[in-house]
Enzyme design. Structure first.
Site, PDB file in Angstrom:
ATOM      1  N   LYS A 180       2.720   2.223   2.272  1.00 44.50           N
ATOM      2  CA  LYS A 180       2.615   2.831   3.600  1.00 44.50           C
ATOM      3  C   LYS A 180       3.658   2.164   4.488  1.00 44.50           C
ATOM      4  CE  LYS A 180      -1.708   4.206   5.330  1.00 44.50           C
ATOM      5  NZ  LYS A 180      -3.073   3.998   5.837  1.00 44.50           N
ATOM      6  N   LYS A 222       0.844  -1.211   0.000  1.00 42.96           N
ATOM      7  CA  LYS A 222       0.000   0.000   0.000  1.00 42.96           C
ATOM      8  C   LYS A 222       0.874   1.254   0.000  1.00 42.96           C
ATOM      9  CE  LYS A 222      -2.695  -0.825   3.669  1.00 42.96           C
ATOM     10  NZ  LYS A 222      -3.818  -0.612   4.609  1.00 42.96           N
TER      11      LYS A 222
HETATM   12  N1  C2G Z   1     -10.535   6.675   8.895  1.00 46.60           N
HETATM   13  C1  C2G Z   1     -11.560   7.575   9.180  1.00 46.60           C
HETATM   14  N2  C2G Z   1     -11.259   8.863   9.443  1.00 46.60           N
HETATM   15  C2  C2G Z   1      -9.966   9.281   9.452  1.00 46.60           C
HETATM   16  C3  C2G Z   1      -8.925   8.368   9.180  1.00 46.60           C
HETATM   17  C4  C2G Z   1      -9.230   7.057   8.906  1.00 46.60           C
HETATM   18  O1  C2G Z   1     -12.753   7.209   9.182  1.00 46.60           O
HETATM   19  N3  C2G Z   1      -9.712  10.590   9.729  1.00 46.60           N
HETATM   20  C5  C2G Z   1     -10.905   5.276   8.608  1.00 46.60           C
HETATM   21  C6  C2G Z   1     -10.474   4.822   7.216  1.00 46.60           C
HETATM   22  O2  C2G Z   1     -11.440   5.210   6.243  1.00 46.60           O
HETATM   23  C7  C2G Z   1     -10.431   3.304   7.384  1.00 46.60           C
HETATM   24  C8  C2G Z   1      -9.978   3.147   8.854  1.00 46.60           C
HETATM   25  O3  C2G Z   1     -10.221   4.417   9.499  1.00 46.60           O
HETATM   26  O4  C2G Z   1     -11.737   2.737   7.238  1.00 46.60           O
HETATM   27  C9  C2G Z   1      -8.516   2.787   8.970  1.00 46.60           C
HETATM   28  O5  C2G Z   1      -7.760   3.778   8.301  1.00 46.60           O
HETATM   29  P1  C2G Z   1      -6.260   3.398   7.821  1.00 46.60           P
HETATM   30  O6  C2G Z   1      -5.555   2.723   8.937  1.00 46.60           O
HETATM   31  O7  C2G Z   1      -5.678   4.598   7.164  1.00 46.60           O
HETATM   32  O8  C2G Z   1      -6.574   2.265   6.748  1.00 46.60           O
HETATM   33  P2  C2G Z   1      -6.222   2.278   5.182  1.00 46.60           P
HETATM   34  O9  C2G Z   1      -4.796   2.585   4.976  1.00 46.60           O
HETATM   35  O10 C2G Z   1      -7.258   3.108   4.532  1.00 46.60           O
HETATM   36  O11 C2G Z   1      -6.383   0.722   4.828  1.00 46.60           O
HETATM   37  O12 C2G Z   1      -7.959  -3.020   2.455  1.00 46.60           O
HETATM   38  C10 C2G Z   1      -8.313  -1.781   3.034  1.00 46.60           C
HETATM   39  C11 C2G Z   1      -7.099  -1.088   3.586  1.00 46.60           C
HETATM   40  O13 C2G Z   1      -6.394  -1.939   4.490  1.00 46.60           O
HETATM   41  C12 C2G Z   1      -7.523   0.184   4.305  1.00 46.60           C
END
Ligand code: C2G
Length: 128
Positions: free
Chosen positions: A46, A44
């Site tokens: 990340k 990703k």
């Molecule tokens: N999230 C949110 N508000 C934020 C930040 C994050 O609602 N200000 C939500 C994201 O939309 C996600 C969850 O928190 O549903 C986790 O965010 P991340 O850890 O950034 O996950 P991500 O990198 O988007 O990975 O297969 C799907 C991926 O693994 C998602």
């Protein structure tokens, strides 16, 4: 028992994560989180500050979370939904539409993101 499943990296835990997990849990009785492994995070583009093991311990301490499973790849979601008997799949709406293929297997819900916070913002703010 209504099972909910969601996925993410959940690094540097913040209120946006908690808001998502709380609302996801409210949609059922049991919440499974597919937690991105360090290897999958590399895919990703990340890099998490906390290791998978530590991010798992942190998530398991959250009262809304009932189970944490590893997220190793993009393609495992359908299998996970079927194997775990998930009734609802939830993601923040930055993913809106991306997982609609799961509608054949469960309800798909995209929840509004929490504005003004992100792991990236935390890192930038701390590094000045
Ligand atoms: N999230 C949110 N508000 C934020 C930040 C994050 O609602 N200000 C939500 C994201 O939309 C996600 C969850 O928190 O549903 C986790 O965010 P991340 O850890 O950034 O996950 P991500 O990198 O988007 O990975 O297969 C799907 C991926 O693994 C998602």
């Amino acid at each position: 028992m209504k099972k909910v499943i969601t996925y993410g990296t959940y690094d540097l835990l913040h209120v946006g994560h908690i808001n998502l997990l709380r609302r996801a849990k409210e949609l059922g009785d049991y919440l499974i989180v597919g937690l991105s492994t360090d290897e999958f995070n590399a895919e990703k583009h990340k890099e998490a500050y906390h290791s998978y093991e530590d991010r798992k311990v942190i998530l398991e301490a959250i009262k809304y979370v009932d189970e944490v499973i590893p997220e190793n790849c993009w393609e495992q979601k359908t299998d996970d939904v079927v194997k775990n008997g998930a009734d609802v799949f939830v993601m923040g709406d930055d993913w809106k539409g991306k997982f609609d293929f799961l509608k054949d297997y469960c309800e798909v819900v995209y929840l509004p993101r929490t504005v003004g916070i992100s792991t990236t913002k935390i890192k930038h703010d701390l590094h000045g």
